[in-house]
Design an enzyme around this catalytic site. Structure first.
Site, PDB file in Angstrom:
ATOM      1  N   GLU A  39       3.339 124.400 132.229  1.00 53.16           N
ATOM      2  CA  GLU A  39       3.503 125.586 131.398  1.00 53.16           C
ATOM      3  C   GLU A  39       3.256 126.784 132.319  1.00 53.16           C
ATOM      4  O   GLU A  39       2.220 126.818 133.010  1.00 53.16           O
ATOM      5  CB  GLU A  39       2.482 125.572 130.246  1.00 53.16           C
ATOM      6  CG  GLU A  39       2.740 126.716 129.296  1.00 53.16           C
ATOM      7  CD  GLU A  39       1.718 126.863 128.185  1.00 53.16           C
ATOM      8  OE1 GLU A  39       0.844 125.986 128.031  1.00 53.16           O
ATOM      9  OE2 GLU A  39       1.782 127.886 127.489  1.00 53.16           O
TER      10      GLU A  39
ATOM     11  N   ARG B  64      -6.508 112.210 134.446  1.00 54.15           N
ATOM     12  CA  ARG B  64      -6.332 113.460 135.168  1.00 54.15           C
ATOM     13  C   ARG B  64      -7.286 113.489 136.351  1.00 54.15           C
ATOM     14  O   ARG B  64      -8.323 112.800 136.365  1.00 54.15           O
ATOM     15  CB  ARG B  64      -6.572 114.661 134.253  1.00 54.15           C
ATOM     16  CG  ARG B  64      -7.972 114.757 133.687  1.00 54.15           C
ATOM     17  CD  ARG B  64      -8.112 115.825 132.625  1.00 54.15           C
ATOM     18  NE  ARG B  64      -7.967 117.153 133.177  1.00 54.15           N
ATOM     19  CZ  ARG B  64      -6.960 117.969 132.858  1.00 54.15           C
ATOM     20  NH1 ARG B  64      -6.033 117.599 132.012  1.00 54.15           N
ATOM     21  NH2 ARG B  64      -6.888 119.173 133.375  1.00 54.15           N
TER      22      ARG B  64
ATOM     23  N   LYS C 128      -6.318 125.461 134.003  1.00 53.34           N
ATOM     24  CA  LYS C 128      -5.770 126.802 134.215  1.00 53.34           C
ATOM     25  C   LYS C 128      -6.530 127.845 133.410  1.00 53.34           C
ATOM     26  O   LYS C 128      -6.742 128.951 133.870  1.00 53.34           O
ATOM     27  CB  LYS C 128      -4.281 126.816 133.830  1.00 53.34           C
ATOM     28  CG  LYS C 128      -3.391 126.306 134.939  1.00 53.34           C
ATOM     29  CD  LYS C 128      -1.942 126.385 134.550  1.00 53.34           C
ATOM     30  CE  LYS C 128      -1.635 125.364 133.493  1.00 53.34           C
ATOM     31  NZ  LYS C 128      -0.221 125.271 133.149  1.00 53.34           N
TER      32      LYS C 128
HETATM   33  P1  ATP Z   1      -4.532 122.849 132.577  1.00 53.72           P
HETATM   34  O1  ATP Z   1      -5.571 122.188 131.720  1.00 53.72           O
HETATM   35  O2  ATP Z   1      -4.948 123.066 133.968  1.00 53.72           O
HETATM   36  O3  ATP Z   1      -3.955 124.072 131.943  1.00 53.72           O
HETATM   37  P2  ATP Z   1      -2.270 121.547 131.648  1.00 53.72           P
HETATM   38  O4  ATP Z   1      -2.072 120.092 131.447  1.00 53.72           O
HETATM   39  O5  ATP Z   1      -2.419 122.362 130.428  1.00 53.72           O
HETATM   40  O6  ATP Z   1      -3.410 121.748 132.676  1.00 53.72           O
HETATM   41  P3  ATP Z   1       0.386 121.941 132.388  1.00 53.72           P
HETATM   42  O7  ATP Z   1       1.051 123.095 133.012  1.00 53.72           O
HETATM   43  O8  ATP Z   1       0.740 121.579 131.000  1.00 53.72           O
HETATM   44  O9  ATP Z   1      -1.137 122.185 132.492  1.00 53.72           O
HETATM   45  O10 ATP Z   1       0.501 120.661 133.317  1.00 53.72           O
HETATM   46  C1  ATP Z   1       1.686 120.210 133.886  1.00 53.72           C
HETATM   47  C2  ATP Z   1       1.522 118.770 134.242  1.00 53.72           C
HETATM   48  O11 ATP Z   1       0.443 118.576 135.132  1.00 53.72           O
HETATM   49  C3  ATP Z   1       1.228 117.933 133.016  1.00 53.72           C
HETATM   50  O12 ATP Z   1       2.072 116.810 133.012  1.00 53.72           O
HETATM   51  C4  ATP Z   1      -0.201 117.530 133.168  1.00 53.72           C
HETATM   52  O13 ATP Z   1      -0.436 116.273 132.624  1.00 53.72           O
HETATM   53  C5  ATP Z   1      -0.406 117.549 134.683  1.00 53.72           C
HETATM   54  N1  ATP Z   1      -1.792 117.856 135.011  1.00 53.72           N
HETATM   55  C6  ATP Z   1      -2.485 118.949 134.659  1.00 53.72           C
HETATM   56  N2  ATP Z   1      -3.760 118.871 135.096  1.00 53.72           N
HETATM   57  C7  ATP Z   1      -3.870 117.702 135.761  1.00 53.72           C
HETATM   58  C8  ATP Z   1      -4.940 117.038 136.434  1.00 53.72           C
HETATM   59  N3  ATP Z   1      -6.146 117.585 136.525  1.00 53.72           N
HETATM   60  N4  ATP Z   1      -4.683 115.840 136.993  1.00 53.72           N
HETATM   61  C9  ATP Z   1      -3.463 115.293 136.912  1.00 53.72           C
HETATM   62  N5  ATP Z   1      -2.422 115.857 136.300  1.00 53.72           N
HETATM   63  C10 ATP Z   1      -2.608 117.048 135.714  1.00 53.72           C
HETATM   64 MG    MG Z   2      -0.723 121.850 129.039  1.00 57.73          MG
END
Ligand code: ATP
Ligand code: MG
Length: 553
Positions: free
Chosen positions: A32, A257, A267
């Site tokens: 995102e 994760r 983020k």
């Molecule tokens: P954040 O909690 O940092 O905002 P998010 O999952 O909301 O992470 P996205 O932009 O939706 O952020 O993530 C894009 C991709 O990265 C998703 O498929 C998510 O599963 C993966 N991802 C995010 N954080 C991690 C992590 N700590 N380890 C592995 N994969 C991750």
């Molecule tokens: Mg997300």
């Protein structure tokens, strides 16, 4: 090199063996654009692009951008730059969920026609009250039994901007008694009269993440939709949406994760650090963002190696920061030229060295790689050594310089401390008077006498002044809770360092080993030839690991 197998690859192998998806493997990385990528995302990127590569499949980069409040083009651009830097190329496969808004609204209308979705007038608070709890069934909305015709009209009116934000939502009609709270008539669309960074003012309603995500995967023909563990509770909802609509159904696979010790990988939490100015920005070298790690001096290869080494698991855990540090240390040991840099200088005058004499001494660039050759280091009567390498009254195990004691200056001579000059007022040590033994040129005594320490040094008149920024972990706790766990000493700036003259020309981003200190990289924003500024990437040995036991809380 053949990739190490993991449970995700095993699932894919099995699918291929069974001829599922006509032998296609198609993954995606779906960020995102509401912040900069962090090293957790790198794990997901390596996994998704890595799988596509080794199965000769495809991997899409898709921006999951259905939340106009927090998304923007700056984030899109940074994400693209970071993926490229990490060494992956979407090869034109760049997509946006916002490009599917039209299609998604058609899907929503289809659900309405099937009486599987309805427009609800309850407020956000009421919806959450009606939802019940894990132990108490939810209550059906009084608007649940509107006819398909009425719902279609109301949904159109929502799209036409006829209602205020929050006045109505479109909800799936599933089951208010479902043990999975996400199945209790979840919201699919909400009214938001705000501009979207891509679609502008075109839309007055926006689909929720859950509705957008599973259908975007479906539209793109994704075969294996790899996501983090917390999405396993969303899977029944995705299954419901895809099956009700009868569209392509990607297989969702959840993995743990990445969590790293002494930092945060979210983020939202990183955004807070930037907003509250706890750091200098998303690319602050202390940040676990890819832009921060890049600026700190990490290489793409070290991050890919790290992601490969930690494996893919089905349960959450915290990886120690030292595992990441080892990855860069291992690489730079082979590739980084050695240099001498005095970070906290103490002046040394060699009393028996001729006043205007200058020598050029040969120094090895990298003992691990003889092909990197040698360089010349100037030596003269006045030098700087590290303040910490001298003690006037040394304890038992201190083997470095002390009054009356002899040590080796790296690539140069043995010197002996004869006199300590102090500031008359403050008593602070200002200078050491030493003698050198001309017979020890190159660092060995012909009579075979030994010294217990070898010090780095720089010649005072040729030294290049510079700044060095030392870093410690961003948080004091291994599993930090909030701002109160921020490490007040995460950055120490040393403004009066003396560097070997060749470092004058260090290019931004260039990496070196400063002997006995660690690995450093010229800052890509602030460093310039003539005023070099270095970030410490990592220490030489795992001294951090040794004290980590103490730090673990
Ligand atoms: P954040 O909690 O940092 O905002 P998010 O999952 O909301 O992470 P996205 O932009 O939706 O952020 O993530 C894009 C991709 O990265 C998703 O498929 C998510 O599963 C993966 N991802 C995010 N954080 C991690 C992590 N700590 N380890 C592995 N994969 C991750
Ligand atoms: Mg997300």
């Amino acid at each position: 090199m053949k990739p190490i197998t993991n449970f995700i690859r095993e699932i894919i192998d099995k699918d291929l063996a069974e001829g599922k998806n006509s032998g296609r493997v198609h993954t995606r990385f779906p960020p995102e654009p509401n912040g900069y990528l962090h090293i957790g995302h790198a794990k997901s990127i390596c996994l998704n692009f890595g799988i596509a590569k080794s199965y000769k499949g495809l991997c899409n980069l898709r921006f999951d951008d259905s939340n106009p409040e927090t998304e923007n083009m700056e984030y899109v651009n940074s994400i693209k730059e970071d993926i490229k830097w990490l060494g992956f190329d979407p090869k034109g496969r760049e997509y946006y969920a916002s490009d599917y808004f039209e299609k998604l609204s058609e899907y929503a209308a289809l659900l309405i026609k099937k009486e599987k979705a309805y427009v609800c007038d309850l407020s956000v608070d009421e919806i959450s009250k009606y939802r019940g709890t894990v132990t108490v069934h939810g209550k059906e909305s009084p608007y649940r039994n509107r006819t398909a015709g009425e719902n279609l009209e109301l949904f159109q009116a929502m799209k036409d901007g006829k209602f205020a934000d929050g006045a109505k939502v479109l909800r799936a009609k599933i089951d208010m008694a479902n043990s999975n709270m996400l199945m209790r008539d979840p919201v699919l669309y909400r009214i938001k009269k705000i501009a979207h960074y891509k679609t502008g003012d075109k839309w007055r309603v926006y689909p929720t993440y859950d509705f957008t995500h599973c259908l975007s995967d479906s539209i793109e023909g994704i075969t294996h939709s790899i996501c983090t563990l917390e999405f396993d509770v969303h899977r029944p909802l995705y299954d419901w949406i895809l099956d009700e609509l009868g569209v392509h159904h990607p297989q969702q696979i959840e993995f743990a994760r990445l969590n790293l010790g002494h930092t945060v990988l979210s983020k939202r939490r990183l955004f807070e650090l930037v907003e509250k100015k706890a750091v200098f920005g998303w690319d602050d070298p202390r940040m676990p963002t890819l832009s921060g790690l890049r600026r700190r001096g990490y290489t793409p290869e070290s991050i890919r190696n790290f992601c490969g080494s930690i494996g893919v698991a089905k349960f959450n855990s915290i990886i120690d920061l030292v595992v990441l540090e080892n990855a860069i240390r291992k690489e730079l040991n082979k590739t980084a030229p050695r240099r001498m840099a005095v970070l906290k200088p103490l002046k040394v005058v060699i009393t028996n060295y001729p006043d205007h004499k200058k020598e050029e001494l040969a120094a090895i660039n990298n003992p691990e790689d003889p092909s990197m050759g040698t360089r010349k280091v100037p030596f003269s009567k006045e030098l700087y050594i590290e303040r910490d390498d001298f003690m006037e009254d040394p304890p038992k195990k201190f083997y470095r310089l002390a009054p009356g004691r002899e040590v080796r200056l790296r690539y140069a001579y043995f010197i002996k401390c004869e006199e300590v000059i102090k500031n008359k007022k403050t008593g602070e040590i200002e200078e050491l008077r030493c003698t050198y033994d001309p017979a020890t040129k190159g660092g060995n005594a012909p009579d075979g006498r030994k010294v217990k320490a070898t010090l780095h040094w720089v010649s005072a008149s040729e030294a290049q002044a510079g700044e060095v920024r030392l870093y410690d972990t961003l948080f004091t706790k291994r599993d930090p809770e909030g701002a109160s766990d921020l490490n007040p000493n995460s950055m120490i700036v040393l403004k009066s360092c003396f560097l070997e003259p060749v470092l004058k020309g260090a290019k931004p981003g260039e990496r070196f080993q400063f002997e006995r200190h660690g690995y450093f990289s010229a800052d890509t924003k602030d460093s310039s030839p003539g005023r070099p500024i270095f970030n410490k990437i990592v220490s030489l040995k795992d001294i951090w690991g040794k004290i980590a036991g103490k730090k673990k809380k």
